[in-house]
Design a protein around this motif. Structure first.
Motif, PDB file in Angstrom:
ATOM      1  N   LYS A 126       0.859  -1.180   0.000  1.00  0.00           N
ATOM      2  CA  LYS A 126       0.000   0.000   0.000  1.00  0.00           C
ATOM      3  C   LYS A 126       0.894   1.229   0.000  1.00  0.00           C
ATOM      4  O   LYS A 126       1.777   1.355   0.852  1.00  0.00           O
ATOM      5  N   GLU A 127       0.674   2.083  -0.982  1.00  0.00           N
ATOM      6  CA  GLU A 127       1.433   3.325  -1.144  1.00  0.00           C
ATOM      7  C   GLU A 127       2.930   3.068  -1.159  1.00  0.00           C
ATOM      8  O   GLU A 127       3.715   3.798  -0.570  1.00  0.00           O
ATOM      9  N   GLY A 128       3.340   1.981  -1.823  1.00  0.00           N
ATOM     10  CA  GLY A 128       4.750   1.678  -2.004  1.00  0.00           C
ATOM     11  C   GLY A 128       5.404   0.877  -0.900  1.00  0.00           C
ATOM     12  O   GLY A 128       6.545   0.448  -1.038  1.00  0.00           O
ATOM     13  N   ASP A 129       4.722   0.656   0.209  1.00  0.00           N
ATOM     14  CA  ASP A 129       5.318  -0.062   1.342  1.00  0.00           C
ATOM     15  C   ASP A 129       4.614  -1.391   1.573  1.00  0.00           C
ATOM     16  O   ASP A 129       3.436  -1.551   1.234  1.00  0.00           O
ATOM     17  N   LYS A 130       5.329  -2.333   2.195  1.00  0.00           N
ATOM     18  CA  LYS A 130       4.698  -3.590   2.589  1.00  0.00           C
ATOM     19  C   LYS A 130       3.574  -3.270   3.556  1.00  0.00           C
ATOM     20  O   LYS A 130       3.679  -2.355   4.355  1.00  0.00           O
ATOM     21  N   SER A 131       2.499  -4.042   3.465  1.00  0.00           N
ATOM     22  CA  SER A 131       1.345  -3.759   4.292  1.00  0.00           C
ATOM     23  C   SER A 131       0.642  -5.060   4.639  1.00  0.00           C
ATOM     24  O   SER A 131       1.114  -6.143   4.306  1.00  0.00           O
ATOM     25  N   ALA A 132      -0.494  -4.938   5.288  1.00  0.00           N
ATOM     26  CA  ALA A 132      -1.315  -6.090   5.650  1.00  0.00           C
ATOM     27  C   ALA A 132      -2.710  -5.905   5.060  1.00  0.00           C
ATOM     28  O   ALA A 132      -3.116  -4.790   4.732  1.00  0.00           O
ATOM     29  N   LEU A 133      -3.431  -6.992   4.930  1.00  0.00           N
ATOM     30  CA  LEU A 133      -4.794  -6.939   4.396  1.00  0.00           C
ATOM     31  C   LEU A 133      -5.656  -5.990   5.221  1.00  0.00           C
ATOM     32  O   LEU A 133      -6.486  -5.264   4.677  1.00  0.00           O
ATOM     33  N   SER A 134      -5.427  -5.941   6.515  1.00  0.00           N
ATOM     34  CA  SER A 134      -6.228  -5.087   7.395  1.00  0.00           C
ATOM     35  C   SER A 134      -6.032  -3.599   7.100  1.00  0.00           C
ATOM     36  O   SER A 134      -6.860  -2.781   7.481  1.00  0.00           O
ATOM     37  N   ALA A 135      -4.945  -3.232   6.396  1.00  0.00           N
ATOM     38  CA  ALA A 135      -4.693  -1.823   6.065  1.00  0.00           C
ATOM     39  C   ALA A 135      -5.530  -1.350   4.881  1.00  0.00           C
ATOM     40  O   ALA A 135      -5.652  -0.146   4.655  1.00  0.00           O
ATOM     41  N   LEU A 136      -6.122  -2.280   4.140  1.00  0.00           N
ATOM     42  CA  LEU A 136      -6.940  -1.896   2.997  1.00  0.00           C
ATOM     43  C   LEU A 136      -8.352  -1.573   3.471  1.00  0.00           C
ATOM     44  O   LEU A 136      -8.933  -2.304   4.271  1.00  0.00           O
ATOM     45  N   ALA A 137      -8.882  -0.468   2.959  1.00  0.00           N
ATOM     46  CA  ALA A 137     -10.218  -0.020   3.368  1.00  0.00           C
ATOM     47  C   ALA A 137     -11.135   0.035   2.160  1.00  0.00           C
ATOM     48  O   ALA A 137     -10.677   0.085   1.015  1.00  0.00           O
ATOM     49  N   ASN A 138     -12.437   0.040   2.420  1.00  0.00           N
ATOM     50  CA  ASN A 138     -13.406   0.192   1.330  1.00  0.00           C
ATOM     51  C   ASN A 138     -13.110   1.475   0.569  1.00  0.00           C
ATOM     52  O   ASN A 138     -12.844   2.510   1.172  1.00  0.00           O
ATOM     53  N   GLY A 139     -13.147   1.369  -0.748  1.00  0.00           N
ATOM     54  CA  GLY A 139     -12.888   2.523  -1.596  1.00  0.00           C
ATOM     55  C   GLY A 139     -11.451   2.625  -2.065  1.00  0.00           C
ATOM     56  O   GLY A 139     -11.163   3.347  -3.011  1.00  0.00           O
ATOM     57  N   ASP A 140     -10.508   1.911  -1.419  1.00  0.00           N
ATOM     58  CA  ASP A 140      -9.120   1.931  -1.880  1.00  0.00           C
ATOM     59  C   ASP A 140      -9.039   1.342  -3.287  1.00  0.00           C
ATOM     60  O   ASP A 140      -9.635   0.293  -3.570  1.00  0.00           O
TER      61      ASP A 140
END
Length: 164
Positions: A126-140
């Motif tokens: 997300k936004e170029g960095d490693k992330s987790a599924l929980s960081a994704l929100a509706n509308g992303d």
């Protein structure tokens, strides 16, 4: 070395097809060269939601799309061959509409909604960095690559680009 009639016919046929292809392709390419970008085109004329950035070339600013180049498709599938057999690779670009446990639902601009299953091997950025599924929100806005087996789509990569 002896050449049999089938080998000779195949060689002549291949050379003929190559010649025909060149005969048709070269004049068409010469008559219709790739157009250069117009001076009137501006980043605001690009599709909204696309991560456009400006870069300098020869002193002029030109829009450039980061990441997937000019990849503008919304979803698709392709059968690919690997060492262990054939696989159905699939991808989708769209907005997150739901997230529950290890699943993610994405809706493309054309209205197609697919539910993707994630696992421990799924890479989420997300936004170029490693992330987790929980960081994704509706509308992303996301781009998802994975494989389909039956009706199950398994995400291998989920990418939410930087917002413009």
């Amino acid at each position: 070395m002896r050449t049999n009639k089938k080998t000779l016919a195949a060689g002549i046929g291949s050379a003929g097809l190559l010649g025909l292809g060149l005969y048709l392709a070269v004049p068409a390419a010469a008559a219709n060269p790739t157009p250069s970008p117009s001076a009137s085109e501006s980043p605001s004329s690009k599709p909204s939601g696309a991560p456009w950035r400006m870069h300098q070339r020869n002193g002029d600013a030109h829009p450039r799309r980061h990441g997937m180049g000019d990849f503008r498709g919304v979803h698709g599938e392709a059968t690919v061959r690997r060492e262990d057999g054939f696989h159905l690779s699939t991808w989708q670009r769209g907005a997150v509409t739901a997230r529950s446990g290890a699943t993610l639902t994405v809706r493309s601009e054309d209205g197609v909604s697919w539910t993707w299953t994630t696992d421990a091997k799924t890479v989420i950025r997300k936004e170029g960095d490693k992330s987790a599924l929980s960081a994704l929100a509706n509308g992303d806005q996301v781009l998802v690559f994975g494989e389909r087996s039956g009706n199950t789509r398994t995400a291998k990569l989920v990418r939410a680009p930087k917002k413009p």
